[in-house]
Motif scaffolding. Structure first.
Motif, PDB file in Angstrom:
ATOM      1  N   GLY A 253       0.807  -1.221   0.000  1.00  0.00           N
ATOM      2  CA  GLY A 253       0.000   0.000   0.000  1.00  0.00           C
ATOM      3  C   GLY A 253       0.836   1.265   0.000  1.00  0.00           C
ATOM      4  N   TRP A 254       1.830   1.321   0.868  1.00  0.00           N
ATOM      5  CA  TRP A 254       2.623   2.549   0.941  1.00  0.00           C
ATOM      6  C   TRP A 254       3.589   2.696  -0.231  1.00  0.00           C
ATOM      7  CZ3 TRP A 254       0.041   5.814   3.183  1.00  0.00           C
ATOM      8  CH2 TRP A 254      -0.610   5.584   4.391  1.00  0.00           C
ATOM      9  N   THR A 255       4.047   1.575  -0.783  1.00  0.00           N
ATOM     10  CA  THR A 255       4.871   1.664  -1.988  1.00  0.00           C
ATOM     11  C   THR A 255       4.049   2.243  -3.132  1.00  0.00           C
ATOM     12  OG1 THR A 255       6.211  -0.247  -1.319  1.00  0.00           O
ATOM     13  CG2 THR A 255       6.261   0.364  -3.639  1.00  0.00           C
TER      14      THR A 255
ATOM     15  N   GLY B 143      11.350   0.955  14.806  1.00  0.00           N
ATOM     16  CA  GLY B 143      10.378   0.254  13.984  1.00  0.00           C
ATOM     17  C   GLY B 143      10.962  -0.649  12.922  1.00  0.00           C
ATOM     18  N   LEU B 144      10.064  -1.204  12.109  1.00  0.00           N
ATOM     19  CA  LEU B 144      10.419  -2.193  11.099  1.00  0.00           C
ATOM     20  C   LEU B 144      11.405  -1.667  10.068  1.00  0.00           C
ATOM     21  CD1 LEU B 144       6.824  -3.577  10.511  1.00  0.00           C
ATOM     22  CD2 LEU B 144       8.725  -4.865  11.503  1.00  0.00           C
TER      23      LEU B 144
ATOM     24  N   GLU C 157       4.245   7.001  17.811  1.00  0.00           N
ATOM     25  CA  GLU C 157       3.623   6.745  16.507  1.00  0.00           C
ATOM     26  C   GLU C 157       4.647   6.299  15.471  1.00  0.00           C
ATOM     27  OE1 GLU C 157      -0.101   9.926  16.898  1.00  0.00           O
ATOM     28  OE2 GLU C 157       1.809  10.539  16.008  1.00  0.00           O
ATOM     29  N   SER C 158       5.882   6.782  15.602  1.00  0.00           N
ATOM     30  CA  SER C 158       6.907   6.416  14.633  1.00  0.00           C
ATOM     31  C   SER C 158       7.319   4.957  14.752  1.00  0.00           C
ATOM     32  CB  SER C 158       8.139   7.317  14.794  1.00  0.00           C
ATOM     33  OG  SER C 158       8.845   7.028  15.988  1.00  0.00           O
TER      34      SER C 158
ATOM     35  N   THR D 181       2.476   3.428  10.381  1.00  0.00           N
ATOM     36  CA  THR D 181       3.058   4.754  10.227  1.00  0.00           C
ATOM     37  C   THR D 181       4.563   4.688   9.976  1.00  0.00           C
ATOM     38  OG1 THR D 181       3.150   4.851  12.643  1.00  0.00           O
ATOM     39  CG2 THR D 181       1.290   5.913  11.585  1.00  0.00           C
ATOM     40  N   ASN D 182       5.217   3.704  10.548  1.00  0.00           N
ATOM     41  CA  ASN D 182       6.656   3.546  10.375  1.00  0.00           C
ATOM     42  C   ASN D 182       7.005   3.247   8.922  1.00  0.00           C
ATOM     43  OD1 ASN D 182       9.068   1.272  10.469  1.00  0.00           O
ATOM     44  ND2 ASN D 182       9.423   2.935  11.922  1.00  0.00           N
ATOM     45  N   ILE D 183       6.280   2.317   8.310  1.00  0.00           N
ATOM     46  CA  ILE D 183       6.557   1.972   6.914  1.00  0.00           C
ATOM     47  C   ILE D 183       6.195   3.132   5.991  1.00  0.00           C
ATOM     48  CG2 ILE D 183       5.917   0.423   5.018  1.00  0.00           C
ATOM     49  CD1 ILE D 183       5.637  -1.803   7.093  1.00  0.00           C
ATOM     50  N   ALA D 184       5.091   3.822   6.274  1.00  0.00           N
ATOM     51  CA  ALA D 184       4.705   4.986   5.468  1.00  0.00           C
ATOM     52  C   ALA D 184       5.794   6.047   5.504  1.00  0.00           C
ATOM     53  CB  ALA D 184       3.391   5.567   5.989  1.00  0.00           C
TER      54      ALA D 184
END
Length: 286
Positions: free
Chosen positions: A140-142, A185-186, A215-216, A221-224
């Motif tokens: 989705g974010w890609t 995050g990831l 949130e980060s 949100t991290n991947i976005a």
């Protein structure tokens, strides 16, 4: 009696056409304590957007449903109610993404991508226990940021998946120390990156993301934020080098090891792992 009933039906149908289903069934009461947020309705009513998945028009950002105190007045005593999710005008000229909007976009649209093999990454865990858990977020974010920035060579979900494999092994790690502050995050968004992403007077000209520290760390949100930052690092490197670079080079910039390639064994091993994971996924796509 029948004529009265027919008149009522005609009146109701007319209201549906004029005002729309959402407005009628929400009601007109100013007290919104029992009303539900409808991002889908907001989305359908705003066509002036930089991406169809965004909840608000250009120049606005999404604010989630939150408690609201209504002061005492001649109409009644002070009371607590809820302010429904709504669009608010941005403080500057930049497009602003909040954690609430990023979560809503993912919830509303990413499940629809599962049947699109050219959009989804290959469902290969790459040998990690959680290797396939975040595929829809990666896809989705890609797709979202490709459609925002329109790079000549689009970023692929397979490459992002390989990048995450080398950043966190698909685990939700504790914050890691780095020269740019804690990495989280990831996809390992650093504290310095988090601050730059939301600084409207800094190096980013547009598409700022406002995230708290907590949130980060969230996968959505991290991947976005990480993919948005990867696009930025690619553009910065191309300006500096005065030539186009590959996404592999951009990833080295993202990791802060581009200048070390060919000189530092650890840096070379990191990129070798990234290439290996990416090739494994690409070969399966073929």
């Amino acid at each position: 009696m029948s004529s009265i009933f027919e008149g009522a039906v005609k009146s109701f149908v007319a209201r549906l056409i004029k005002e729309g289903f959402d407005r009628i069934f929400r009601g007109k009461s100013k007290d919104t304590s029992t009303q539900k947020t409808s991002p889908r309705a907001t989305d359908s009513q705003n066509s002036d957007k930089n991406h169809p998945w965004r909840l608000c028009s250009v120049g606005e950002h999404w604010v989630r449903t939150h408690p609201l105190s209504v002061p005492a007045s001649g109409k009644g005593p002070e009371r607590e109610t809820l302010r429904r999710g709504h669009c608010r005008t941005n403080s500057g000229k930049s497009e602003i993404y909040t954690a609430d909007e990023l979560r809503e976009i993912a919830q509303l649209y990413f499940d629809q991508l599962h049947g699109l093999p050219d959009v989804m990454p290959i469902p290969d865990s790459l040998g990690f226990p959680n290797g396939n858990e975040y595929d829809s977020l990666i896809a989705g974010w890609t797709k979202f940021w490709n459609e925002i920035f329109k790079p000549q060579d689009p970023l692929t979900a397979n490459f992002v998946k390989a990048l995450i494999a080398t950043e966190s092994s698909f685990r939700l790690p504790k914050d890691q120390n780095s020269k740019d502050g804690s990495a989280r995050g990831l996809i390992q968004v650093t504290e310095n990156t988090r601050k730059i992403l939301q600084d409207q007077k800094g190096e980013l000209r547009d598409h700022h993301i406002e995230l708290s520290v907590e949130e980060s760390r969230e996968p959505t949100t991290n991947i976005a934020a990480g993919i948005r930052w990867l696009h930025h690092k690619k553009k910065l490197a191309e300006r500096r080098l005065k030539r186009e670079i590959t996404w592999e080079d951009a990833a080295a910039e993202y990791k802060g090891i581009y200048s070390q390639l060919g000189k530092n064994k650890k840096a070379d091993e990191i990129m070798k792992d990234l290439r290996g994971f990416h090739k494994r996924l690409k070969d399966q796509r073929k």
